[in-house]
Design a protein around this motif. Structure first.
Motif, PDB file in Angstrom:
ATOM      1  N   VAL A 131     -37.863 -63.283 -38.451  1.00 28.09           N
ATOM      2  CA  VAL A 131     -37.724 -62.681 -36.950  1.00 28.09           C
ATOM      3  C   VAL A 131     -36.956 -63.069 -35.912  1.00 28.09           C
ATOM      4  O   VAL A 131     -36.709 -62.462 -35.180  1.00 28.09           O
ATOM      5  N   GLY A 132     -36.460 -64.578 -36.370  1.00 27.42           N
ATOM      6  CA  GLY A 132     -35.681 -65.078 -35.290  1.00 27.42           C
ATOM      7  C   GLY A 132     -34.673 -64.189 -34.737  1.00 27.42           C
ATOM      8  O   GLY A 132     -34.319 -64.240 -33.560  1.00 27.42           O
ATOM      9  N   PRO A 133     -33.596 -63.777 -35.751  1.00 20.36           N
ATOM     10  CA  PRO A 133     -32.522 -63.076 -34.831  1.00 20.36           C
ATOM     11  C   PRO A 133     -32.771 -62.040 -33.951  1.00 20.36           C
ATOM     12  O   PRO A 133     -32.312 -61.775 -33.001  1.00 20.36           O
ATOM     13  N   ASP A 134     -33.810 -60.886 -34.561  1.00 18.99           N
ATOM     14  CA  ASP A 134     -34.108 -60.078 -33.664  1.00 18.99           C
ATOM     15  C   ASP A 134     -34.791 -60.203 -32.437  1.00 18.99           C
ATOM     16  O   ASP A 134     -34.558 -59.700 -31.453  1.00 18.99           O
ATOM     17  N   LEU A 135     -35.606 -61.426 -32.568  1.00 19.06           N
ATOM     18  CA  LEU A 135     -36.472 -61.748 -31.322  1.00 19.06           C
ATOM     19  C   LEU A 135     -35.348 -62.561 -30.357  1.00 19.06           C
ATOM     20  O   LEU A 135     -35.577 -62.162 -29.094  1.00 19.06           O
ATOM     21  N   THR A 136     -34.463 -63.150 -30.961  1.00 14.85           N
ATOM     22  CA  THR A 136     -33.434 -63.566 -29.737  1.00 14.85           C
ATOM     23  C   THR A 136     -32.696 -62.526 -29.210  1.00 14.85           C
ATOM     24  O   THR A 136     -32.394 -62.749 -27.964  1.00 14.85           O
ATOM     25  N   ALA A 137     -32.337 -61.617 -30.082  1.00 21.50           N
ATOM     26  CA  ALA A 137     -31.429 -60.595 -29.639  1.00 21.50           C
ATOM     27  C   ALA A 137     -32.368 -59.722 -28.552  1.00 21.50           C
ATOM     28  O   ALA A 137     -31.515 -59.230 -27.493  1.00 21.50           O
ATOM     29  N   LEU A 138     -33.580 -59.412 -28.703  1.00 22.54           N
ATOM     30  CA  LEU A 138     -34.348 -58.527 -27.929  1.00 22.54           C
ATOM     31  C   LEU A 138     -34.487 -59.403 -26.574  1.00 22.54           C
ATOM     32  O   LEU A 138     -34.211 -58.886 -25.687  1.00 22.54           O
ATOM     33  N   LEU A 139     -34.797 -60.729 -26.656  1.00 25.29           N
ATOM     34  CA  LEU A 139     -34.831 -61.565 -25.405  1.00 25.29           C
ATOM     35  C   LEU A 139     -33.722 -61.430 -24.514  1.00 25.29           C
ATOM     36  O   LEU A 139     -33.474 -61.248 -23.261  1.00 25.29           O
TER      37      LEU A 139
ATOM     38  N   ALA B 254     -33.068 -58.135 -22.865  1.00 28.76           N
ATOM     39  CA  ALA B 254     -34.183 -58.014 -21.578  1.00 28.76           C
ATOM     40  C   ALA B 254     -33.492 -58.669 -20.465  1.00 28.76           C
ATOM     41  O   ALA B 254     -33.469 -57.991 -19.356  1.00 28.76           O
ATOM     42  N   THR B 255     -33.139 -59.830 -20.875  1.00 28.96           N
ATOM     43  CA  THR B 255     -32.337 -60.532 -19.612  1.00 28.96           C
ATOM     44  C   THR B 255     -31.037 -59.881 -19.161  1.00 28.96           C
ATOM     45  O   THR B 255     -31.042 -59.707 -17.919  1.00 28.96           O
ATOM     46  N   ALA B 256     -30.377 -59.274 -20.296  1.00 24.75           N
ATOM     47  CA  ALA B 256     -29.112 -58.465 -19.486  1.00 24.75           C
ATOM     48  C   ALA B 256     -29.725 -57.418 -18.812  1.00 24.75           C
ATOM     49  O   ALA B 256     -28.707 -56.845 -17.829  1.00 24.75           O
ATOM     50  N   ASP B 257     -30.802 -56.876 -19.128  1.00 30.33           N
ATOM     51  CA  ASP B 257     -31.383 -55.568 -18.252  1.00 30.33           C
ATOM     52  C   ASP B 257     -32.159 -56.495 -16.997  1.00 30.33           C
ATOM     53  O   ASP B 257     -32.714 -55.369 -16.197  1.00 30.33           O
ATOM     54  N   GLY B 258     -32.100 -57.401 -16.785  1.00 23.96           N
ATOM     55  CA  GLY B 258     -32.659 -57.964 -15.350  1.00 23.96           C
ATOM     56  C   GLY B 258     -34.403 -57.875 -15.636  1.00 23.96           C
ATOM     57  O   GLY B 258     -35.103 -57.858 -14.594  1.00 23.96           O
ATOM     58  N   VAL B 259     -34.804 -57.778 -17.104  1.00 24.92           N
ATOM     59  CA  VAL B 259     -36.141 -58.124 -17.400  1.00 24.92           C
ATOM     60  C   VAL B 259     -36.802 -59.197 -17.831  1.00 24.92           C
ATOM     61  O   VAL B 259     -35.987 -59.858 -18.763  1.00 24.92           O
ATOM     62  N   GLY B 260     -37.579 -59.862 -16.980  1.00 26.55           N
ATOM     63  CA  GLY B 260     -37.914 -61.395 -17.399  1.00 26.55           C
ATOM     64  C   GLY B 260     -39.190 -61.340 -18.463  1.00 26.55           C
ATOM     65  O   GLY B 260     -40.231 -61.831 -18.072  1.00 26.55           O
ATOM     66  N   LEU B 261     -38.779 -61.096 -19.674  1.00 24.76           N
ATOM     67  CA  LEU B 261     -39.818 -61.215 -20.734  1.00 24.76           C
ATOM     68  C   LEU B 261     -39.908 -62.625 -21.012  1.00 24.76           C
ATOM     69  O   LEU B 261     -38.993 -63.643 -21.121  1.00 24.76           O
ATOM     70  N   THR B 262     -41.288 -63.070 -21.332  1.00 26.67           N
ATOM     71  CA  THR B 262     -41.491 -64.318 -21.888  1.00 26.67           C
ATOM     72  C   THR B 262     -42.326 -64.217 -23.272  1.00 26.67           C
ATOM     73  O   THR B 262     -42.592 -62.852 -23.622  1.00 26.67           O
ATOM     74  N   LEU B 263     -42.519 -65.345 -23.867  1.00 21.82           N
ATOM     75  CA  LEU B 263     -43.502 -65.291 -25.184  1.00 21.82           C
ATOM     76  C   LEU B 263     -44.778 -65.988 -24.681  1.00 21.82           C
ATOM     77  O   LEU B 263     -44.520 -67.051 -24.321  1.00 21.82           O
ATOM     78  N   THR B 264     -45.661 -65.535 -25.206  1.00 21.28           N
ATOM     79  CA  THR B 264     -47.160 -66.196 -24.834  1.00 21.28           C
ATOM     80  C   THR B 264     -47.691 -66.604 -26.023  1.00 21.28           C
ATOM     81  O   THR B 264     -48.499 -67.336 -26.145  1.00 21.28           O
TER      82      THR B 264
ATOM     83  N   TYR C 190     -51.281 -55.726 -18.361  1.00 22.49           N
ATOM     84  CA  TYR C 190     -49.705 -56.006 -18.775  1.00 22.49           C
ATOM     85  C   TYR C 190     -49.079 -54.653 -18.969  1.00 22.49           C
ATOM     86  O   TYR C 190     -47.740 -54.610 -18.586  1.00 22.49           O
ATOM     87  N   ARG C 191     -49.928 -53.809 -19.523  1.00 17.49           N
ATOM     88  CA  ARG C 191     -49.194 -52.231 -19.634  1.00 17.49           C
ATOM     89  C   ARG C 191     -48.449 -51.717 -18.247  1.00 17.49           C
ATOM     90  O   ARG C 191     -47.461 -50.734 -18.695  1.00 17.49           O
ATOM     91  N   LEU C 192     -48.759 -52.130 -17.193  1.00 19.93           N
ATOM     92  CA  LEU C 192     -48.099 -51.649 -15.658  1.00 19.93           C
ATOM     93  C   LEU C 192     -47.039 -52.878 -15.528  1.00 19.93           C
ATOM     94  O   LEU C 192     -46.269 -52.251 -14.371  1.00 19.93           O
ATOM     95  N   THR C 193     -46.523 -53.515 -16.161  1.00 21.87           N
ATOM     96  CA  THR C 193     -45.654 -54.577 -15.833  1.00 21.87           C
ATOM     97  C   THR C 193     -43.985 -54.135 -16.305  1.00 21.87           C
ATOM     98  O   THR C 193     -44.103 -53.268 -17.266  1.00 21.87           O
ATOM     99  N   PRO C 194     -43.102 -54.351 -15.479  1.00 25.19           N
ATOM    100  CA  PRO C 194     -41.774 -53.929 -15.936  1.00 25.19           C
ATOM    101  C   PRO C 194     -41.474 -54.243 -17.396  1.00 25.19           C
ATOM    102  O   PRO C 194     -40.890 -53.682 -18.220  1.00 25.19           O
ATOM    103  N   GLU C 195     -42.098 -55.497 -17.747  1.00 24.93           N
ATOM    104  CA  GLU C 195     -41.481 -56.202 -19.020  1.00 24.93           C
ATOM    105  C   GLU C 195     -42.291 -55.160 -20.169  1.00 24.93           C
ATOM    106  O   GLU C 195     -41.658 -54.825 -21.165  1.00 24.93           O
ATOM    107  N   ALA C 196     -43.626 -54.600 -20.032  1.00 23.40           N
ATOM    108  CA  ALA C 196     -44.010 -53.846 -21.116  1.00 23.40           C
ATOM    109  C   ALA C 196     -43.399 -52.350 -21.062  1.00 23.40           C
ATOM    110  O   ALA C 196     -43.237 -51.916 -22.241  1.00 23.40           O
ATOM    111  N   ARG C 197     -42.956 -51.790 -19.948  1.00 21.32           N
ATOM    112  CA  ARG C 197     -42.206 -50.708 -19.823  1.00 21.32           C
ATOM    113  C   ARG C 197     -40.881 -50.894 -20.701  1.00 21.32           C
ATOM    114  O   ARG C 197     -40.648 -50.077 -21.416  1.00 21.32           O
ATOM    115  N   TRP C 198     -40.309 -51.834 -20.367  1.00 24.06           N
ATOM    116  CA  TRP C 198     -38.962 -52.355 -21.339  1.00 24.06           C
ATOM    117  C   TRP C 198     -39.180 -52.341 -22.572  1.00 24.06           C
ATOM    118  O   TRP C 198     -38.401 -51.760 -23.446  1.00 24.06           O
ATOM    119  N   LEU C 199     -40.388 -53.096 -22.903  1.00 29.45           N
ATOM    120  CA  LEU C 199     -40.633 -53.216 -24.408  1.00 29.45           C
ATOM    121  C   LEU C 199     -41.029 -51.824 -25.009  1.00 29.45           C
ATOM    122  O   LEU C 199     -40.531 -51.582 -25.964  1.00 29.45           O
TER     123      LEU C 199
END
Ligand SMILES: [Zn+2]
Length: 258
Positions: free
Chosen positions: A107-115, A118-128, A187-196
């Motif tokens: 999962v590592g490469p795809d998750l790293t690329a996804l994050l 998101a950062t490039a799009d100005g979206v502050g995704l985190t992992l919980t 969470y569904r209403l956050t910009p991060e959820a919409r980006w995902l």
């Protein structure tokens, strides 16, 4: 018709496969994707449809590598309330750290690329949450039951041995914009959820639990929980018009524990 992978659980934890399961597994290993056509959604519990265990050659075309749906280490493993992880104390052979969470190496490469995207799009995704061991899931589940009561807790929290997180293939995302919405309905209403919702599929991540498929998955909607399955399988699912692994592979699911 029972799932082609239906297995009887033996006292020592091994599974004994029915004749049809053995045949179906051989077919899968021989390069045939199991098709769960004709799936029916019942009240609170999804049952296998009358789908054929044999798919035609077109089904296979375009899928370069085929994987088991029952082996814990398989990228296509189906883990739900009917199908616990086998063995119960399974841990991925290879874990990598992304951010401050562990996930299965695959999962590592795809998750790293996804994050990074998101950062490039100005979206502050985190992992919980990422990989969770059997013992850790037991703690999480017991805390949820103590807090919310068993019925409410089990709508969102898997029993130990039944969590996708133990495979290392599932992640819970968080939000920098609204950190208080971690693992919450808002969470569904956050910009991060919409980006995902718009982009996670580009990196092979499936939104696993939705309002529409909760009878099949057995879980309430979780807009933060994504399961890595790879882009190829997501494309096949989209072509078929299904949103669950259960429907795609013809594997039983639902809210009742096996
Ligand atoms: Zn989760």
């Amino acid at each position: 018709m029972p799932s082609p992978f239906a297995a009887e659980r033996l006292p020592d934890g091994r599974r004994r496969y029915s004749r049809s399961a053995v045949v179906a597994r051989r077919r899968l290993l021989a390069g045939i994707v199991v098709a769960g056509a004709g799936a029916a959604v019942g009240v609170g519990r999804w049952r296998d449809g009358g789908g054929s265990a044999v798919a035609d050659a077109e089904e296979v075309a375009g899928t370069s590598a085929l994987h088991s749906t029952s082996e814990a280490a398989s990228p296509w493993v189906v883990v739900n309330k009917q199908h616990p992880i086998d063995p119960a104390d399974y841990a991925p052979a290879s874990l990598v750290t992304v951010g401050d969470k562990q996930v299965a190496g695959v999962v590592g490469p795809d998750l790293t690329a996804l994050l990074a995207a998101a950062t490039a799009d100005g979206v502050g995704l985190t992992l919980t949450s990422g990989y969770r061991s059997l013992d850790y899931q037991r703690t999480v589940h017991e805390q949820a039951v103590a807090r919310d009561g068993r019925a409410a807790a089990e709508r969102v929290s898997a029993r130990p041995g039944y969590s996708e997180h133990q495979t290392g293939l599932a992640v819970d995302f968080g939000s920098s914009a609204r950190p208080e919405c971690a693992v919450q309905d808002c969470y569904r209403l956050t910009p991060e959820a919409r980006w995902l919702a718009a982009h996670a599929g580009d990196f092979g991540f499936l939104l696993r639990y939705t309002e529409q498929n909760s009878a099949v998955t057995g879980y309430a909607p979780e807009s933060w929980h994504y399961r890595w399955v790879g882009r190829e399988l997501l494309e096949r699912m989209a072509e078929r018009g299904v949103t669950t692994l259960e429907e795609f592979f013809g594997v039983s699911g639902g809210a009742e524990y096996a």
